[in-house]
Design a protein around this motif. Structure first.
Motif, PDB file in Angstrom:
ATOM      1  N   HIS A 196       9.781   3.686  -1.203  1.00  0.00           N
ATOM      2  CA  HIS A 196       8.973   4.618  -0.421  1.00  0.00           C
ATOM      3  C   HIS A 196       9.857   5.247   0.644  1.00  0.00           C
ATOM      4  N   ARG A 197       9.904   6.557   0.683  1.00  0.00           N
ATOM      5  CA  ARG A 197      10.693   7.256   1.697  1.00  0.00           C
ATOM      6  C   ARG A 197       9.742   7.847   2.732  1.00  0.00           C
ATOM      7  N   GLU A 253      10.858   9.067   9.414  1.00  0.00           N
ATOM      8  CA  GLU A 253      10.184   8.424  10.545  1.00  0.00           C
ATOM      9  C   GLU A 253       9.028   7.560  10.030  1.00  0.00           C
ATOM     10  N   ALA A 254       9.080   6.265  10.351  1.00  0.00           N
ATOM     11  CA  ALA A 254       8.001   5.360   9.943  1.00  0.00           C
ATOM     12  C   ALA A 254       6.746   5.666  10.753  1.00  0.00           C
ATOM     13  N   THR A 265       0.833  -1.204   0.000  1.00  0.00           N
ATOM     14  CA  THR A 265       0.000   0.000   0.000  1.00  0.00           C
ATOM     15  C   THR A 265       0.867   1.254   0.000  1.00  0.00           C
ATOM     16  N   MET A 266       1.933   1.247   0.813  1.00  0.00           N
ATOM     17  CA  MET A 266       2.830   2.403   0.868  1.00  0.00           C
ATOM     18  C   MET A 266       3.569   2.590  -0.449  1.00  0.00           C
ATOM     19  N   LEU A 267       3.986   1.490  -1.069  1.00  0.00           N
ATOM     20  CA  LEU A 267       4.737   1.581  -2.316  1.00  0.00           C
ATOM     21  C   LEU A 267       3.869   2.074  -3.469  1.00  0.00           C
ATOM     22  N   GLY A 268       2.600   1.638  -3.484  1.00  0.00           N
ATOM     23  CA  GLY A 268       1.748   2.001  -4.608  1.00  0.00           C
ATOM     24  C   GLY A 268       2.329   1.458  -5.904  1.00  0.00           C
ATOM     25  N   ASP A 269       2.544   2.355  -6.880  1.00  0.00           N
ATOM     26  CA  ASP A 269       3.125   1.950  -8.158  1.00  0.00           C
ATOM     27  C   ASP A 269       4.646   2.106  -8.173  1.00  0.00           C
TER      28      ASP A 269
END
Length: 218
Positions: free
Chosen positions: A199-200, A205-206, A191-195
């Motif tokens: 992902h930064r 901070e996560a 979900t965070m990566l998407g396409d």
């Protein structure tokens, strides 16, 4: 006062050197090398650091690794030759030195694995980096950790089951719980990566929700 600190394997292990000095496991070249540095060490003409060996005392890498100080073979203070060990002598000098000179790799490895080292007393230390253009890559090498969420550890669980057949039901149940958390974490990553492929996190901070998922998995 200052001290030059190098990695453990750059120092000779006196116990190994003494043991191998009476060994016949080497060829002529190896025997000559061991005898030469043994005499230099016993006569106080050498401080035990490989880098300080005179040019005529050439020691091939395979021979050196037989006498080098390594964490796997070191018994620390239990060693009868601890007091004369060049590695621990340098470590002792580091505790009182005002200036410590070392390389990036050793410093960063110490910061990431040995918080009790004088090198890691960050609130009291001033760090000066020379040749800093390689520092970011070395920081990643020292501190980054990887976990591949593309494949679950099914084979590992099966291997454990063969060793503990009486507990196979409990192991299988634990594996199902872990597999479920694994999938939740993997879905969150997708979900965070998407396409994208990277992902930064904002400000590095996560999100606390993602951190909690990983902690639950752990």
């Amino acid at each position: 006062s200052y001290v030059v600190i190098k990695g453990r394997e750059r120092h000779v292990c006196p116990a190994k050197l003494h043991a191998l000095g009476t060994s016949d496991m080497f060829d002529a070249e190896g025997t000559d090398a061991i005898n030469t540095i043994s005499k230099a060490w016993a006569g106080g003409q050498w401080n035990g650091q490989r880098d300080s060996l005179p040019g005529h005392m050439r020691v091939p890498q395979p021979i050196w690794m037989k006498v080098a100080n390594t964490s796997a073979s070191c018994s620390g203070q239990a060693c009868p030759q601890f007091e004369e060990c060049p590695y621990y002598e340098a470590q002792a000098q580091m505790k009182t030195a005002r200036i410590i000179i070392t390389n990036h790799d050793y410093l960063l490895a110490t910061l990431s694995s040995n918080p009790n080292s004088p090198l890691a007393k960050g609130e009291k230390n001033i760090y000066v980096f020379d040749e800093g253009h390689h520092l970011s890559d070395k920081l990643l090498s020292a501190f980054a950790r990887k976990l591949d969420f593309s494949t679950f550890w099914d084979d590992d669980f099966k291997a454990v089951m063969t060793l503990a057949p009486a507990q196979s039901t409990q192991i299988d149940f634990a594996a199902e719980r872990a597999r479920g958390m694994w999938k939740v974490c993997a879905d969150a990553i997708m979900t965070m990566l998407g396409d994208g492929m990277i992902h930064r996190f904002t400000l590095g901070e996560a999100p606390p929700q993602f951190t909690q998922l990983l902690n639950d998995l752990k």
